[in-house]
Design an enzyme around this catalytic site. Structure first.
Site, PDB file in Angstrom:
ATOM      1  CE  LYS A 133      15.992  29.763  -7.878  1.00  0.00           C
ATOM      2  NZ  LYS A 133      16.991  29.887  -8.973  1.00  0.00           N
ATOM      3  CB  SER A 176      20.323  30.838  -7.171  1.00  0.00           C
ATOM      4  OG  SER A 176      19.509  30.704  -8.319  1.00  0.00           O
ATOM      5  CB  SER A 215      20.617  29.182 -10.846  1.00  0.00           C
ATOM      6  OG  SER A 215      21.442  30.206 -10.360  1.00  0.00           O
TER       7      SER A 215
END
Lengths: 486, 89
Positions: free
Chosen positions: A79, A154, A178
């Site tokens: 990420k 996210s 997330s």
């Protein structure tokens, strides 16, 4: 099954047994990425050369008869809010458009020591604020199961890459769901460890008392193995736990007999999608049939969790994001004096949702409102945490849906509050600091994945993994892949 | 909007109304917290028990000045450079 859709442990065994070369493994995922990326958009930066080189080193070790670690030669996505030395880390924000970290996050150092194969940086909601990845300043990520839908967020890029076959595994971060919610939307496994289990050093801070890094994988075995690599105390993160890290693969046993599983009534409330409810209830029945005892419980303060979370997280974010001032790193938009330089920079380079949360946070922290909003939210956090402590006196695991609905359409959640309300089943877990996992537990009639969330006691990822593994092994959801291919 | 200036953000006139409406709606939703009795409840800032963490102050290798400045928007002579803060007297 297509090579690019296999699990890390499956591939690892084949590399060790010389049934396949690591180079083929890396080439398969790189060409899959090239084929799918135009439609899925999971990556902000692709580092194919690095992945192919790592695979080459793995093959050389195998040729020499040297042992290799679990992740060696098997490419994964990181990420883009996790600092990678020398590789751009943007948090999907324009304000960090050209930011090249001068150091690695601790998890990256640990992965590097484990000779991991780095494939690229995954898209996300800007600064991890969002539940759909639509808040990225760079691109929209599409759900591999239905290209018109969001992958969740996210960590949407991480989950979409694992689901699309353009990464064998990924790291995400979870502040209010997330990791778990995108895993649920994309039909993969997502584990949020206990707060403090994994070092946050080098994770770009959103809400420091809630943030936690964890794996997104194709099955529970891969999640346990990756947690083994990234967990542990770190003197660079004072909030990381000093408790001994067990070997999480020892928890992968197909047995839930005698375990008590709590089913909180507040998590099966009105407004929940009917197919989601049925799949999750079926999953709980399946655990019962396997010998677990299912108990109805209550987590009475659940309805206040969204309010508490959306005051505490923005308050921490408003403070954390003060550092983006155009002075020492990040983008700068000039101004006639220092205040206008800062205001110009932040106004031009932060996206709308980030600005919204900074303003909510500063409002909640401002004189006159501090007691009514921020302090009140912290007190309600205590009550939410106590709900879990009380429940765990009588049960070992709590089972709930991960999200109230399957993946929604891109553009469908235009109202910010409506989007926040989607987090109802995931934010209490962060407020309480306990571990949670999302595992696939079925599909809707229109073939969208549904996730089962399993929540454990603080630092008891072992029981979470055990129940998740036992459930997963008794079902064939883990063998389904996006696009009807396998 | 006072809170925007506290945040070092400028809200353009065309956006003021939509931001205000959204934020009002969100903040009004938060008001359900007022119905919770927290008279005897202490606040929680971290979920797990936390104490001060001490370690010996041993100098270690740190980022070089060059690396620390490598992302600076502007620098001069090894320092971060910003517009003049104080007027010349």
């Amino acid at each position: 099954m297509k090579l690019y859709f296999e699990t890390v442990h499956g591939i690892h065994d084949k590399i060790v047994n010389k049934e396949i070369k690591a180079a083929e493994v890396a080439e398969a995922v790189v060409s899959r990425l090239e084929e799918t990326e135009g439609k899925v958009g999971a990556y902000l930066d692709v580092e194919s050369e690095k992945a192919l080189n790592a695979a080459k080193l793995t093959d050389e070790k195998i040729a020499k008869g040297e042992p290799i670690g679990f992740l060696e030669g098997i490419p994964g996505a990181i990420k883009d809010n996790i600092c990678t030395k020398g590789v751009k880390t943007t948090c999907a924000s324009k304000i960090l458009e050209n930011f090249i970290p001068p150091y690695n996050a601790t998890v990256i150092d640990k992965l590097t020591a484990a000779n991991y194969a780095f494939l690229g940086k995954a898209n996300m909601d800007e600064f991890a604020m969002g539940g759909s990845t639509e808040n990225s300043a760079y691109k929209t990520t599409h759900n591999p199961w239905d290209i018109e839908r969001v992958p969740g967020g996210s960590s949407g890029g991480s989950a979409a890459a694992v689901a699309a076959g353009s990464a064998y595994w990924a790291l995400g971060s979870d502040t209010g769901g997330s990791i778990r919610q995108p895993a649920s939307f994309c039909g993969v496994v997502g584990l949020k460890p206990t707060y403090g289990r994994v070092s946050r050093y080098g994770l770009v801070a959103y809400a420091s008392s809630l943030d936690q890094i964890g794996p997104i994988t194709r099955d529970v075995t891969d999640a346990a193995n990756i947690l083994n690599i990234i967990a542990g105390h770190d003197e660079m993160d004072s909030t990381s736990s000093k408790k001994t890290v067990p070997d999480f693969t020892k928890s992968l046993i197909k047995d839930v007999k005698g375990l008590k599983i709590g089913c909180p009534k507040e998590y099966f409330a009105d407004g929940m999608d009917g197919e989601t409810e049925k799949s999750v209830r079926d999953a709980i029945d399946a655990l019962k049939a396997m010998g677990a005892e299912v108990v109805d419980i209550s987590l009475p303060h659940t309805k206040y969790a969204i309010s508490a979370y959306y005051l505490i997280a923005p308050a921490e974010a408003a403070t954390n994001l003060q550092r983006y001032d155009g002075v020492s790193y990040g983008e700068r938009v000039d101004g006639e004096d220092i205040v206008s330089l800062m205001t110009n920079t932040r106004t031009a380079k932060f996206g709308k949702e980030v600005k919204r949360r900074i303003m909510i946070g500063n409002y909640a922290l401002s004189a006159g409102y501090y007691d009514a909003y921020y302090l009140k939210a912290l007190k309600v956090r205590t009550l939410i945490k106590q709900d879990f402590e009380d429940a765990f006196k009588s049960v070992d695991i709590i089972a709930t849906p991960t999200a109230p609905t399957p993946a929604f359409k891109i553009g469908e959640m235009a109202d910010p509050l409506q989007m926040y309300l989607q987090d109802i089943y995931t934010v209490p877990i962060n407020l309480a600091g306990v571990p949670g996992i999302s595992v696939p537990c079925g599909f809707t009639k229109s073939n969208l994945p549904i996730g089962l969330q399993l929540i454990g006691r603080p630092l008891d990822e072992e029981t979470v993994l055990r129940v998740a593994y036992a459930y997963e092994q008794a079902h064939d959801w883990k063998d389904k892949r996006a696009g009807g291919e396998a | 909007m006072h809170v925007a200036s506290l945040s070092r953000l400028r809200v353009e006139e065309s956006e003021t109304e939509s931001y205000q409406a959204e934020l009002d709606k969100i903040i009004s939703y938060m008001d359900i917290l007022t119905s919770v009795d927290t008279a005897n409840t202490p606040p929680t800032t971290y979920a797990l028990p936390m104490e001060n963490v001490f370690r010996d102050d041993v100098p270690k290798e740190s980022l070089s000045r060059e690396l620390a400045l490598s992302n600076a928007p502007d620098e001069e002579d090894g320092y971060f450079k910003v517009p003049r803060v104080l007027e010349e007297s």
